[in-house]
Design an enzyme around this catalytic site. Structure first.
Site, PDB file in Angstrom:
ATOM      1  N   TYR A  49       0.652  -1.227   0.125  1.00  0.00           N
ATOM      2  CA  TYR A  49       0.207   0.128  -0.108  1.00  0.00           C
ATOM      3  C   TYR A  49       1.241   1.469   0.350  1.00  0.00           C
ATOM      4  CZ  TYR A  49      -4.668  -2.313   0.410  1.00  0.00           C
ATOM      5  OH  TYR A  49      -5.626  -3.442   0.621  1.00  0.00           O
ATOM      6  N   PHE A  57      -5.626   7.235   6.001  1.00  0.00           N
ATOM      7  CA  PHE A  57      -6.272   5.937   6.090  1.00  0.00           C
ATOM      8  C   PHE A  57      -5.461   5.134   6.465  1.00  0.00           C
ATOM      9  CE2 PHE A  57      -7.569   6.218   1.670  1.00  0.00           C
ATOM     10  CZ  PHE A  57      -7.096   5.332   1.222  1.00  0.00           C
ATOM     11  N   ARG A  85     -10.784  -6.065 -12.144  1.00  0.00           N
ATOM     12  CA  ARG A  85     -11.759  -4.901 -11.796  1.00  0.00           C
ATOM     13  C   ARG A  85     -13.492  -4.378 -11.746  1.00  0.00           C
ATOM     14  NH1 ARG A  85      -8.022  -1.052  -8.272  1.00  0.00           N
ATOM     15  NH2 ARG A  85      -9.748   0.120  -8.655  1.00  0.00           N
ATOM     16  N   THR A  91     -14.292   0.975  -4.956  1.00  0.00           N
ATOM     17  CA  THR A  91     -13.363   0.868  -3.958  1.00  0.00           C
ATOM     18  C   THR A  91     -14.637   1.302  -2.658  1.00  0.00           C
ATOM     19  OG1 THR A  91     -11.795   2.087  -4.237  1.00  0.00           O
ATOM     20  CG2 THR A  91     -11.817   2.260  -2.461  1.00  0.00           C
ATOM     21  N   ARG A 102     -17.680  -6.306  -4.309  1.00  0.00           N
ATOM     22  CA  ARG A 102     -17.548  -5.491  -3.375  1.00  0.00           C
ATOM     23  C   ARG A 102     -19.345  -4.996  -3.326  1.00  0.00           C
ATOM     24  NH1 ARG A 102     -12.671  -2.017  -4.844  1.00  0.00           N
ATOM     25  NH2 ARG A 102     -11.657  -3.166  -3.242  1.00  0.00           N
ATOM     26  N   ASN A 112     -13.828  -3.834   2.123  1.00  0.00           N
ATOM     27  CA  ASN A 112     -14.184  -3.889   0.633  1.00  0.00           C
ATOM     28  C   ASN A 112     -13.997  -5.383   0.347  1.00  0.00           C
ATOM     29  OD1 ASN A 112     -11.650  -3.355   0.481  1.00  0.00           O
ATOM     30  ND2 ASN A 112     -12.860  -1.384  -0.365  1.00  0.00           N
ATOM     31  N   GLU A 126       2.847  -5.769  -8.082  1.00  0.00           N
ATOM     32  CA  GLU A 126       2.100  -6.530  -7.139  1.00  0.00           C
ATOM     33  C   GLU A 126       2.648  -8.512  -7.348  1.00  0.00           C
ATOM     34  OE1 GLU A 126      -1.828  -5.595  -7.029  1.00  0.00           O
ATOM     35  OE2 GLU A 126      -1.250  -3.142  -6.375  1.00  0.00           O
TER      36      GLU A 126
END
Ligand code: DAT
Ligand code: MG
Length: 149
Positions: A49, A57, A85, A91, A102, A112, A126
């Site tokens: 992240y 956050f 996605r 999100t 989600r 989520n 990633e």
């Protein structure tokens, strides 16, 4: 062939949604090339992240993703980055259409359920961060010619 990185987050695992989520991607025709169940370290969470490290956050996000086991997945297929996605929703689960992961299972933005790479570049970064090269399997999907023309 294109690859993406997916993680079923601690809430998805705790809520018993692992099979349901994997099934959606399998049924779509995407091929599994990597799969593991792990407790995420603080270091991995921070690297994963990193783009959000200045956001308010960030601390909560790292605490959440390291709080309980996660399922890490690499999927392969035509257009898999964008399509995964789309299958996830947006999100904020409350803004996600019904029929998305989600949108079907989530309410709060901090719960989520699933992560998915947002671009080819993120996917490459990633996948390399979460998987060793030997954990990604080259195999022949015998149903391939029934998914692709
Ligand atoms: P996505 O996971 O859809 O790619 P993102 O990369 O912008 O979204 O953010 C990563 C995660 O951080 C997201 O899944 C949930 C959390 N998050 C994002 N925005 C947030 C906010 N405004 N408040 C709390 N958590 C947030
Ligand atoms: Mg993101």
């Amino acid at each position: 062939m294109e690859r993406t990185f997916i993680a079923i987050k601690p809430d998805g695992v705790q809520r018993g949604l692992v099979g349901e989520i994997l099934q959606r991607f399998e049924r779509r025709g995407f091929k599994l090339v990597g799969l593991k169940f792990l407790q995420v370290s603080e270091a991995l969470a921070q690297k994963h992240y990193a783009e959000h490290k200045e956001r308010p956050f960030f601390g909560g996000l790292v605490a959440f993703i390291t709080s309980s086991p996660v399922v890490a997945v690499v999927l392969e297929g035509k257009g898999v980055v964008a399509t995964a996605r789309a299958m996830m929703g947006v999100t904020n689960p409350l803004n996600s259409p019904l029929g998305t992961i989600r949108g079907d299972y989530g309410i709060d933005i901090g719960r989520n359920i699933i992560h998915g790479s947002d671009s080819l570049e993120s996917a490459e970064r990633e996948i390399a961060l979460w998987f060793a090269p030997e954990e990604l399997l080259e195999w022949q999907a015998t149903l391939g010619s029934w998914v692709y023309e």
